[in-house]
Design a protein around this motif. Structure first.
Motif, PDB file in Angstrom:
ATOM      1  N   SER A 199       0.832  -1.202   0.000  1.00 47.40           N
ATOM      2  CA  SER A 199       0.000   0.000   0.000  1.00 47.40           C
ATOM      3  C   SER A 199       0.868   1.253   0.000  1.00 47.40           C
ATOM      4  O   SER A 199       1.919   1.289   0.635  1.00 47.40           O
ATOM      5  CB  SER A 199      -0.898   0.007   1.234  1.00 47.40           C
ATOM      6  OG  SER A 199      -1.629   1.206   1.304  1.00 47.40           O
ATOM      7  N   ASN A 200       0.398   2.285  -0.677  1.00 48.07           N
ATOM      8  CA  ASN A 200       1.112   3.552  -0.726  1.00 48.07           C
ATOM      9  C   ASN A 200       0.765   4.455   0.460  1.00 48.07           C
ATOM     10  O   ASN A 200       0.650   5.669   0.323  1.00 48.07           O
ATOM     11  CB  ASN A 200       0.820   4.276  -2.044  1.00 48.07           C
ATOM     12  CG  ASN A 200       1.610   3.715  -3.196  1.00 48.07           C
ATOM     13  OD1 ASN A 200       2.505   2.902  -3.006  1.00 48.07           O
ATOM     14  ND2 ASN A 200       1.289   4.133  -4.397  1.00 48.07           N
ATOM     15  N   ILE A 201       0.634   3.868   1.620  1.00 48.02           N
ATOM     16  CA  ILE A 201       0.323   4.645   2.824  1.00 48.02           C
ATOM     17  C   ILE A 201       1.624   5.221   3.393  1.00 48.02           C
ATOM     18  O   ILE A 201       2.613   4.506   3.540  1.00 48.02           O
ATOM     19  CB  ILE A 201      -0.379   3.752   3.864  1.00 48.02           C
ATOM     20  CG1 ILE A 201      -1.777   3.402   3.363  1.00 48.02           C
ATOM     21  CG2 ILE A 201      -0.433   4.433   5.230  1.00 48.02           C
ATOM     22  CD1 ILE A 201      -2.542   2.486   4.265  1.00 48.02           C
ATOM     23  N   PHE A 234       4.056  -0.931   3.652  1.00 48.82           N
ATOM     24  CA  PHE A 234       3.582   0.427   3.440  1.00 48.82           C
ATOM     25  C   PHE A 234       4.712   1.234   2.816  1.00 48.82           C
ATOM     26  O   PHE A 234       5.854   1.202   3.298  1.00 48.82           O
ATOM     27  CB  PHE A 234       3.154   1.075   4.754  1.00 48.82           C
ATOM     28  CG  PHE A 234       1.973   0.406   5.401  1.00 48.82           C
ATOM     29  CD1 PHE A 234       0.795   0.213   4.708  1.00 48.82           C
ATOM     30  CD2 PHE A 234       2.040  -0.032   6.711  1.00 48.82           C
ATOM     31  CE1 PHE A 234      -0.304  -0.394   5.298  1.00 48.82           C
ATOM     32  CE2 PHE A 234       0.954  -0.634   7.319  1.00 48.82           C
ATOM     33  CZ  PHE A 234      -0.221  -0.822   6.608  1.00 48.82           C
ATOM     34  N   SER A 235       4.392   1.966   1.766  1.00 43.62           N
ATOM     35  CA  SER A 235       5.413   2.706   1.023  1.00 43.62           C
ATOM     36  C   SER A 235       6.244   3.614   1.925  1.00 43.62           C
ATOM     37  O   SER A 235       7.457   3.719   1.746  1.00 43.62           O
ATOM     38  CB  SER A 235       4.772   3.510  -0.103  1.00 43.62           C
ATOM     39  OG  SER A 235       3.855   4.451   0.429  1.00 43.62           O
ATOM     40  N   GLY A 236       5.607   4.246   2.891  1.00 46.64           N
ATOM     41  CA  GLY A 236       6.334   5.135   3.784  1.00 46.64           C
ATOM     42  C   GLY A 236       7.358   4.415   4.639  1.00 46.64           C
ATOM     43  O   GLY A 236       8.323   5.028   5.098  1.00 46.64           O
ATOM     44  N   ARG A 237       7.158   3.151   4.850  1.00 49.56           N
ATOM     45  CA  ARG A 237       8.095   2.372   5.667  1.00 49.56           C
ATOM     46  C   ARG A 237       9.154   1.657   4.836  1.00 49.56           C
ATOM     47  O   ARG A 237      10.232   1.370   5.335  1.00 49.56           O
ATOM     48  CB  ARG A 237       7.331   1.357   6.511  1.00 49.56           C
ATOM     49  CG  ARG A 237       6.520   2.008   7.609  1.00 49.56           C
ATOM     50  CD  ARG A 237       5.933   0.988   8.539  1.00 49.56           C
ATOM     51  NE  ARG A 237       5.297   1.640   9.678  1.00 49.56           N
ATOM     52  CZ  ARG A 237       4.495   1.021  10.510  1.00 49.56           C
ATOM     53  NH1 ARG A 237       4.224  -0.257  10.346  1.00 49.56           N
ATOM     54  NH2 ARG A 237       3.966   1.676  11.518  1.00 49.56           N
ATOM     55  N   ILE A 238       8.825   1.349   3.582  1.00 49.67           N
ATOM     56  CA  ILE A 238       9.797   0.610   2.756  1.00 49.67           C
ATOM     57  C   ILE A 238      10.587   1.535   1.836  1.00 49.67           C
ATOM     58  O   ILE A 238      11.517   1.098   1.168  1.00 49.67           O
ATOM     59  CB  ILE A 238       9.133  -0.522   1.949  1.00 49.67           C
ATOM     60  CG1 ILE A 238       8.159   0.023   0.898  1.00 49.67           C
ATOM     61  CG2 ILE A 238       8.449  -1.511   2.886  1.00 49.67           C
ATOM     62  CD1 ILE A 238       7.630  -1.020  -0.073  1.00 49.67           C
ATOM     63  N   GLY A 239      10.216   2.801   1.782  1.00 49.87           N
ATOM     64  CA  GLY A 239      10.958   3.772   0.992  1.00 49.87           C
ATOM     65  C   GLY A 239      10.705   3.727  -0.500  1.00 49.87           C
ATOM     66  O   GLY A 239      11.491   4.256  -1.275  1.00 49.87           O
TER      67      GLY A 239
END
Length: 111
Positions: free
Chosen positions: A18-20, A43-48
């Motif tokens: 997800s792009n969260i 989550f995109s914010g966590r995986i960069g």
């Protein structure tokens, strides 16, 4: 849809990409505790990396110790499904649960 996803876990590993953003991730998980039952949540914010960046798909491939061809990537955006296909995944644009089930069933026998 939640029930359907849970039934899939009896047949195949299930992940969410997800792009969260990272500052929304904890609240999103708290509001949807069933996500903790999945095999992987990214989550995109966590995986960069965010879809359709190939790095986001490669993250899931690595996390699940699989090959891109082992994935049926389902998304409601054509751009993301095409990006998944470009890295070697099977990509499908989601329309409805009724439409998705036959696609998943056709893909699963080869697993």
């Amino acid at each position: 849809m939640i029930t359907y996803v849970r039934t899939l876990r009896d047949r195949v590993r299930v992940a969410l990409l997800s792009n969260i953003p990272s500052d929304h991730a904890d609240a999103f998980l708290a509001a949807r505790p069933w996500l903790n039952d999945l095999d992987h949540v990214a989550f995109s914010g966590r995986i960069g990396a965010a879809k359709p960046d190939p790095a986001s798909f490669h993250h899931c491939v690595t996390a699940l110790h699989a090959a891109p061809a082992d994935f049926l990537f389902v998304d409601d955006r054509e751009e993301n499904a095409r990006a998944a296909q470009a890295v070697g995944m099977n990509g499908h644009v989601f329309g409805s649960r009724a439409e998705l089930a036959p696609v998943v069933d056709a893909w699963l026998p080869s697993r």
